[in-house]
Each structure stands twice: as C-alpha cells, then as structure tokens.
Scaffold this active site. Structure first.
Site, PDB file in Angstrom:
ATOM      1  N   ASP A  55      18.617  45.945  53.636  1.00 43.88           N
ATOM      2  CA  ASP A  55      19.806  45.425  52.980  1.00 43.88           C
ATOM      3  C   ASP A  55      20.910  46.473  53.119  1.00 43.88           C
ATOM      4  OD1 ASP A  55      21.512  43.899  51.456  1.00 43.88           O
ATOM      5  OD2 ASP A  55      20.800  44.758  49.572  1.00 43.88           O
ATOM      6  N   GLU A  88      34.269  43.506  41.237  1.00 38.92           N
ATOM      7  CA  GLU A  88      35.173  43.133  40.148  1.00 38.92           C
ATOM      8  C   GLU A  88      35.696  44.369  39.432  1.00 38.92           C
ATOM      9  OE1 GLU A  88      33.064  40.417  37.638  1.00 38.92           O
ATOM     10  OE2 GLU A  88      33.527  38.687  38.908  1.00 38.92           O
ATOM     11  N   ARG A 109      34.568  44.704  52.889  1.00 33.61           N
ATOM     12  CA  ARG A 109      34.213  43.428  52.289  1.00 33.61           C
ATOM     13  C   ARG A 109      35.511  42.698  51.953  1.00 33.61           C
ATOM     14  NH1 ARG A 109      29.058  43.910  49.283  1.00 33.61           N
ATOM     15  NH2 ARG A 109      29.962  42.583  47.668  1.00 33.61           N
TER      16      ARG A 109
END
Length: 385
Positions: free
Chosen positions: A51, A174, A308
């Site tokens: 990952d 966030e 991202r």
C-alpha cells in the site's frame, strides 16, 4: 548436510540482527530475525505488494498546489511560461484580472499559496466569488471537529497553532486543507459541531447584503458609504469578523460516488451545496465553465507530480429545492432498511449541475529511504506493486 545448513542459517540470522544498515535510530530498534531460515525465505520472494498511504508515506498530508479560476497557487508548473502574481504591482492586483488571452496561448499563471487571501482585496467579479467559495469549501466541506486540547484541556482556537492542537478529522487530507486555510489565507475554523461552524477570516461575498442586514460601519467604527461598495472598481476588503455557517446536511463520502458534500446556510441567504471529490466523479456532475479545460489540465499536472488530487464545486439552491430534497434526506437518514443505499441516492440527487470551483494537489511525503529501497529491490530483480 542438514546440520551445516542450519548452522549457516543461524549465522545469517545473527548478521541480520547486527547489521547497522537495518538499524532504526528513531525507534532505537534493530532488525529481528524470528526464524533461522529467513534468508532462504527472502531469496524466494519475487513480488512485493505494498500500500502507499501510511506504508511508503508518512501519512502527513500537506497542501502543495491549488487551481482556481485558471490560476495555479503554489509551486510553478513545468509549462511554457510562469507568471508570479506576487511580484506584480499593487495596481495590477487590485483590478479585475482577465486571463483568457494568456490561457488560450497555453500559459500557466501561478501565484504563491499565500495569495489565496486575494479574495479579500479583488474587485467583485466571478473570479473573486469563485476564490471565496473555493476557500469556503476547503474549510467547511469535511467532517472535522474541534476537541479540547489534550494537554491543557481547553478549547480556545485563535490561530493555526491552537487549531492544530484541537482539530480532529476522519482523514489526514481534511486536516491538511483546514490547516492550509489558516496558514496561507488566515481563515481559521474556531468552532465546529454537527449543526454549525464559526470561521474567522471569511468575508461576505456581497457587501451590500451585509450592509442591509447590519450597518454601514466597519469593524473600527468608521462609516463606509454604500457607493463605496456599489462601485465595481472598489476592492472588497472587509474585516476578518467571525462568520457563522449553519450546517444543514452532510452527504458522507462513499466509494461509489467518490465524493462528499455539505449543505450550508449563511444568515439571511439561501442554502448552498459545497462538494469535493475525485476528478473522475466530479467533472461529470459539473457544468462546463470558462476554466473547466484549464482545471482538468492542472489536475493532470498535479497527479503527474505525485500529488493526491481533489476537485471542488458548489451549487446554489433555492429554498424550495432544498426543502424538497431535505425531506428525502431525513427519510433516508432515519431509515432502518438499506440506509446506506438510500443516502447515496439522495446525495446523487443534489450533487448535479454544480459549478466548478477548482482543484487541489496534496502531498503525502514519502518516508525516509523509500526511493533508495525501491531502487535496491529493482536491482535485486524484485517486482514492486
């Protein structure tokens, strides 16, 4: 023969535990060989499946680039021309900016992240409104909550440092976006619960509306004429008063929609939908605008740089549209059967015909030594996925 192999394995395992190159200074821990045949097992590995987030990376997100109204905020991209708006004269910053001619020639306009606060001083225009709503989306479209400081036990947010100590969210990106608003634009989330949010540093998008609902005096008690605000050439430079947003509904992120949204209301105004998500799920539900093509190109550039990406959009709702949709939202929220599927369908009903605001590129920094490790694995003939 068997005894000789076992003795060899034991010595190889010992060398692994004593290898200084495998020692981690941060945790003060050496490598551990739990089986004597580890070297033989390692020699049979052909593929490594890994990952990225939290494994190859530190899972510490940081906002690096933004694309708003055709302009890139952050580091300059590798394009034909870069124009640093921070070095332009004050007069050029204060007038309405038209980038169509430069954009048509493939020019990439960029500015430092600190210039995100330009929504306060730009003349009233569609670009100023886009930047203002973009900042609203960054700070409000999330599940972030403010909790008491774990050390002092107090909840008193006034700046970025105190915000960082009290901010909690479901995902690291966030947190990165909310903190970036405080760091680069002076927009600080000072209170947040399930029904309302208070933000320091965001101004009303329509000064005349603010004057009608309050007064013509600014924060310092100086009278400001209505003609000053109605003049299109006068910049918006209202005080950094704390602004309250009512949180009417939150459409949670899910893997099918690949986006989340929040419906907010500013006192005396109609509801507004703020939405963010993956570019593949956002562009199809946004109407085509003057900067859509440029935003798509910027998103591709951000992704090519290893960032991202998230796309931001908003939709103005009439009171009738919101009330009609909210009945379905409450019914889905209270459902005991197929609740998730019903909430997804309700979210998709309102997340349509949105106006594109821009996009962000967030960096999740690689852990130390990742690049070298991948190179060594490749030299050893291993395939990394």
């Amino acid at each position: 023969m068997y005894v000789s192999l076992e003795m060899t394995y034991l010595w190889q395992a010992y060398f692994i535990t004593q290898d200084l190159l495998l020692y981690d200074e941060i945790s003060d821990s050496p490598a551990e060989a739990h089986t004597s045949g580890m070297c033989a097992d390692l020699g049979q590995v052909q593929y490594v499946l890994s990952d990225k987030t939290g494994t190859l990376t530190k899972n510490i997100m940081k906002l690096r680039r933004c694309s708003v109204a055709g302009m890139i905020y952050g580091e300059p991209m590798d394009t034909k021309v870069k124009i640093d708006m921070s070095k332009q004269s004050d007069s050029s910053k204060g007038r309405a900016i038209s980038f169509e001619s430069m954009l048509s020639e493939g020019v990439s306009i960029w500015s430092p992240l600190s210039d995100l606060n330009r929504f306060r001083t730009l003349p009233r225009s569609s670009d100023q409104q886009t930047l203002l709503n973009f900042m609203r989306t960054l700070v409000l479209c999330n599940n972030a909550m403010l909790m008491p400081n774990q050390i002092t036990g107090e909840l008193n947010v006034t700046d970025k440092d105190s915000l960082k100590a009290c901010l909690e969210a479901e995902s690291a990106d966030e947190v990165a976006l909310v903190l970036a608003c405080a760091e680069h634009a002076g927009i600080v989330l000072v209170k947040r619960d399930s029904t309302e949010a208070h933000v320091l540093g965001l101004t009303y998008s329509n000064p005349i509306e603010k004057l009608n609902s309050r007064s013509t005096d600014d924060s310092e008690g100086h009278s400001r004429s209505l003609s000053e605000f109605s003049n299109p050439s006068s910049p918006i430079n209202l005080s950094n008063n704390k602004e309250k947003f009512d949180i009417l509904a939150i459409n949670e992120f899910d893997s099918r929609r690949k986006r989340m949204s929040v419906v907010i209301r500013i006192a005396g105004r109609s509801p507004m939908l703020l939405c963010k998500g993956a570019d593949s799920s956002m562009f199809p539900v946004c109407v085509t605008g003057p900067y859509t093509t440029q935003c798509k190109e910027h998103v591709d550039d951000f992704a090519s740089s290893g960032l991202r990406t998230l796309v931001m959009a908003k939709r103005d709702l009439t009171e009738e549209q919101f009330q009609s949709w909210f009945l379905n939202y409450k019914a889905a929220s209270n459902s005991l059967v197929n609740r998730s599927e019903m909430l997804q369908r309700v979210a998709e009903e309102i997340e349509v015909s949105m106006n594109l605001l821009g996009a962000v590129g967030i960096e999740d920094e690689l852990q130390d030594g990742v690049v070298k490790t991948i190179e060594v694995l490749g030299e050893a003939g291993l395939n990394l996925w």
